[in-house]
Scaffold this motif. Structure first.
Motif, PDB file in Angstrom:
ATOM      1  N   ASP A 128       0.847  -1.185   0.000  1.00 41.90           N
ATOM      2  CA  ASP A 128       0.000   0.000   0.000  1.00 41.90           C
ATOM      3  C   ASP A 128       0.884   1.236   0.000  1.00 41.90           C
ATOM      4  O   ASP A 128       1.525   1.565   0.986  1.00 41.90           O
ATOM      5  N   SER A 129       0.973   1.906  -1.163  1.00 40.74           N
ATOM      6  CA  SER A 129       1.823   3.086  -1.292  1.00 40.74           C
ATOM      7  C   SER A 129       1.030   4.388  -1.178  1.00 40.74           C
ATOM      8  O   SER A 129       1.564   5.466  -1.355  1.00 40.74           O
TER       9      SER A 129
ATOM     10  N   SER B 226      -1.038   7.753   3.908  1.00 36.30           N
ATOM     11  CA  SER B 226      -1.855   7.392   5.049  1.00 36.30           C
ATOM     12  C   SER B 226      -1.159   7.877   6.303  1.00 36.30           C
ATOM     13  O   SER B 226       0.049   8.160   6.288  1.00 36.30           O
TER      14      SER B 226
ATOM     15  N   ARG C 173       1.685   5.434   7.215  1.00 38.88           N
ATOM     16  CA  ARG C 173       2.859   5.538   6.354  1.00 38.88           C
ATOM     17  C   ARG C 173       3.637   6.810   6.665  1.00 38.88           C
ATOM     18  O   ARG C 173       4.872   6.798   6.732  1.00 38.88           O
TER      19      ARG C 173
ATOM     20  N   THR D 118       1.511  -3.555   9.560  1.00 34.32           N
ATOM     21  CA  THR D 118       1.283  -2.237   8.956  1.00 34.32           C
ATOM     22  C   THR D 118       2.534  -1.765   8.235  1.00 34.32           C
ATOM     23  O   THR D 118       2.465  -1.221   7.125  1.00 34.32           O
TER      24      THR D 118
ATOM     25  N   ARG E 175       2.915  -3.574   5.042  1.00 32.21           N
ATOM     26  CA  ARG E 175       1.866  -3.226   4.083  1.00 32.21           C
ATOM     27  C   ARG E 175       2.286  -1.999   3.267  1.00 32.21           C
ATOM     28  O   ARG E 175       1.871  -1.819   2.126  1.00 32.21           O
ATOM     29  N   HIS E 176       3.114  -1.165   3.873  1.00 31.62           N
ATOM     30  CA  HIS E 176       3.554   0.053   3.193  1.00 31.62           C
ATOM     31  C   HIS E 176       4.956  -0.077   2.591  1.00 31.62           C
ATOM     32  O   HIS E 176       5.266   0.569   1.584  1.00 31.62           O
TER      33      HIS E 176
END
Length: 203
Positions: A4-5, A8, A11, A45, A48-49
């Protein structure tokens, strides 16, 4: 796992935390566990980034590059100033950074010391940033004195590198002043060369 780029809060928190620690303590010395703990996110998390620590390091360097580029591009886009004024403004921004609280040298030079392998993605990111800066200075220097634009731009970069290294070892105010005097002399010499050549009769 899907990367997930997207921007957020998590991130941003990871990148902000890592950037602060990488800059103040070094990159190799800091592990993912510490970054996750200080950013107050889970390892899931994090991954995910960022697929791994190297991806976070690259994001950190790109963030620093973007800050530098935004500052320089804004000065150029503002218009109404001569190339000498623009180069002086760039030097003044560097001088201010050297004297800022928590200054620990150039983030890219620091990273280069930890990633000397020229084929490593982190090293290539460092080289890309420095090439952008050199190209930008060369373009501006060409408007001061075209014949010496490239060596003058390299001279500027070397003065900057020296000031960045000395700024966290010696009196920052003295280093910044010495750096600005060096840039002032560099610009004066090249401006005088251009003026002398322009004054010569044609033919």
């Amino acid at each position: 796992m899907t990367l997930d780029s997207r921007p957020s809060e998590a991130r941003t928190r990871l990148l902000t935390t890592a950037s602060k620690i990488f800059y103040s303590e070094g990159i190799h010395a800091v592990g993912v566990d510490r970054i996750v703990a200080e950013a107050k996110v889970t390892r899931a998390t994090f991954y995910r980034h960022f697929p791994g620590k190297e991806d976070l390091i690259l994001a950190y360097l790109r963030e620093v590059h973007q800050m530098d580029r935004t500052q320089v591009d804004a000065a150029i886009a503002a218009g109404g100033r001569s190339p000498v004024d623009l180069l002086t403004a760039i030097a003044a921004a560097i001088s201010a950074r050297i004297q800022s609280p928590g200054f620990r040298g150039c983030a890219f030079l620091n990273a280069a010391a930890e990633y000397p392998d020229k084929d490593h993605p982190v090293h290539r990111e460092i080289v890309a940033h420095r090439q952008w800066f050199l190209d930008t200075l060369t373009t501006l220097m060409a408007q001061v004195h075209a014949a010496t634009a490239e060596p003058a731009a390299r001279h500027f970069v070397m003065l900057r590198d020296g000031a960045m290294a000395a700024g966290c070892l010696n009196d920052p105010a003295l280093v910044a002043d010495t750096f600005l005097r060096g840039i002032e002399g560099l610009l004066r010499i090249n401006s005088e060369r251009n003026a002398a050549e322009s004054a010569q009769p044609v033919g």
